[in-house]
Design a protein around this motif. Structure first.
Motif, PDB file in Angstrom:
ATOM      1  N   PRO A   1       0.826  -1.212   0.000  1.00 24.20           N
ATOM      2  CA  PRO A   1       0.000   0.000   0.000  1.00 24.20           C
ATOM      3  C   PRO A   1       0.859   1.260   0.000  1.00 24.20           C
ATOM      4  CG  PRO A   1      -0.670  -1.496   1.765  1.00 24.20           C
ATOM      5  CD  PRO A   1       0.597  -2.030   1.188  1.00 24.20           C
ATOM      6  N   TYR A   2       0.487   2.232  -0.817  1.00 22.50           N
ATOM      7  CA  TYR A   2       1.187   3.519  -0.843  1.00 22.50           C
ATOM      8  C   TYR A   2       1.036   4.156   0.526  1.00 22.50           C
ATOM      9  CZ  TYR A   2       2.511   8.227  -2.192  1.00 22.50           C
ATOM     10  OH  TYR A   2       3.144   9.442  -2.279  1.00 22.50           O
ATOM     11  N   GLY A   3       2.120   4.603   1.104  1.00 27.97           N
ATOM     12  CA  GLY A   3       2.078   5.203   2.425  1.00 27.97           C
ATOM     13  C   GLY A   3       2.250   4.189   3.547  1.00 27.97           C
ATOM     14  N   GLY A   4       2.463   2.920   3.201  1.00 20.86           N
ATOM     15  CA  GLY A   4       2.709   1.898   4.205  1.00 20.86           C
ATOM     16  C   GLY A   4       1.447   1.190   4.645  1.00 20.86           C
ATOM     17  N   GLY A   5       1.630   0.278   5.552  1.00 20.18           N
ATOM     18  CA  GLY A   5       0.516  -0.515   6.046  1.00 20.18           C
ATOM     19  C   GLY A   5       0.809  -1.991   5.904  1.00 20.18           C
ATOM     20  N   VAL A   6      -0.065  -2.782   6.474  1.00 23.00           N
ATOM     21  CA  VAL A   6       0.092  -4.226   6.492  1.00 23.00           C
ATOM     22  C   VAL A   6      -0.400  -4.824   5.184  1.00 23.00           C
ATOM     23  CG1 VAL A   6      -0.625  -6.323   7.689  1.00 23.00           C
ATOM     24  CG2 VAL A   6      -0.229  -4.240   8.988  1.00 23.00           C
ATOM     25  N   GLY A   7       0.247  -5.880   4.734  1.00 26.41           N
ATOM     26  CA  GLY A   7      -0.240  -6.672   3.610  1.00 26.41           C
ATOM     27  C   GLY A   7       0.011  -6.058   2.248  1.00 26.41           C
ATOM     28  N   MET A   8      -0.655  -6.644   1.270  1.00 23.12           N
ATOM     29  CA  MET A   8      -0.520  -6.234  -0.118  1.00 23.12           C
ATOM     30  C   MET A   8      -1.907  -5.902  -0.669  1.00 23.12           C
ATOM     31  SD  MET A   8       2.729  -6.646  -0.670  1.00 23.12           S
ATOM     32  CE  MET A   8       3.217  -7.010  -2.354  1.00 23.12           C
ATOM     33  N   GLU A  21      -5.219  -7.507   1.145  1.00 24.27           N
ATOM     34  CA  GLU A  21      -5.759  -6.453   2.004  1.00 24.27           C
ATOM     35  C   GLU A  21      -6.750  -5.573   1.244  1.00 24.27           C
ATOM     36  OE1 GLU A  21      -5.227  -6.270   5.336  1.00 24.27           O
ATOM     37  OE2 GLU A  21      -4.117  -8.116   5.028  1.00 24.27           O
ATOM     38  N   GLY A  22      -7.086  -5.979   0.023  1.00 25.35           N
ATOM     39  CA  GLY A  22      -8.052  -5.221  -0.766  1.00 25.35           C
ATOM     40  C   GLY A  22      -7.462  -4.770  -2.086  1.00 25.35           C
ATOM     41  N   VAL A  23      -7.991  -3.674  -2.590  1.00 25.46           N
ATOM     42  CA  VAL A  23      -7.525  -3.140  -3.861  1.00 25.46           C
ATOM     43  C   VAL A  23      -7.054  -1.705  -3.654  1.00 25.46           C
ATOM     44  CG1 VAL A  23      -9.081  -4.599  -5.223  1.00 25.46           C
ATOM     45  CG2 VAL A  23      -9.803  -2.316  -4.570  1.00 25.46           C
TER      46      VAL A  23
END
Length: 161
Positions: free
Chosen positions: A53-60, A113-115
């Protein structure tokens, strides 16, 4: 009616769509269901379709450019594009009736983690959830939506009531 489903796991649809009412509807040519493997539009040797995720965060998350490529190839002027996502409007019988009147539906089954948020903003007409819980992906919701819509198409069921 034509239903296109974009997914990372096309084999998940083999059982549910090859049995019962959905199968009979396809055999009668009342509905055409096409399953599209998102990796077919992936990039590189591993057919990559996701990114952090742009800006960080868990998963893809699934990449907007990959989903856009698929839609560019399969979308018709009559198509309504639906993203299956836990954040969407709750799917119900009224929504199933509305969708059953469409000529062409494209269901995007999210995963990981979604789209990418730009898919929500720019590529889909509506975001639908099948309930207040989180599943591992959008494949089961795509099956639920397809089943609910298919049985409402005139001629699919022997008795309208």
């Amino acid at each position: 009616m034509k239903i296109d489903i974009i997914t990372l796991f096309p084999k998940m649809f083999e059982g549910p769509f090859n049995e019962s009412i959905v199968k009979r509807a396809q055999d009668k040519a009342l509905v055409e269901i096409n399953i599209h493997d998102l990796r077919g539009w992936g990039e590189g040797e591993r057919r990559t379709v996701d990114d952090r995720p742009y800006g960080g965060g868990v998963g893809m998350i699934l990449r907007v450019d990959i989903i856009d490529k698929v839609l560019s190839e399969i979308k018709t002027k009559d198509a309504k594009v639906i993203l299956l996502d836990a954040t969407g409007t709750k799917f119900n019988q009224e929504k199933a009736r509305d969708f059953s009147q469409e000529k062409h539906l494209i269901l995007v089954a999210g995963h990981y983690e979604g789209v990418d948020g730009r898919v929500h903003e720019h590529l889909v007409d509506e975001i639908i959830s099948i309930g207040d819980y989180v599943l591992t992906g959008g494949e089961i919701p795509a099956m639920v939506v397809t089943d609910a819509i298919t049985r409402l198409i005139p001629g699919v069921l022997e008795k309208e009531e």
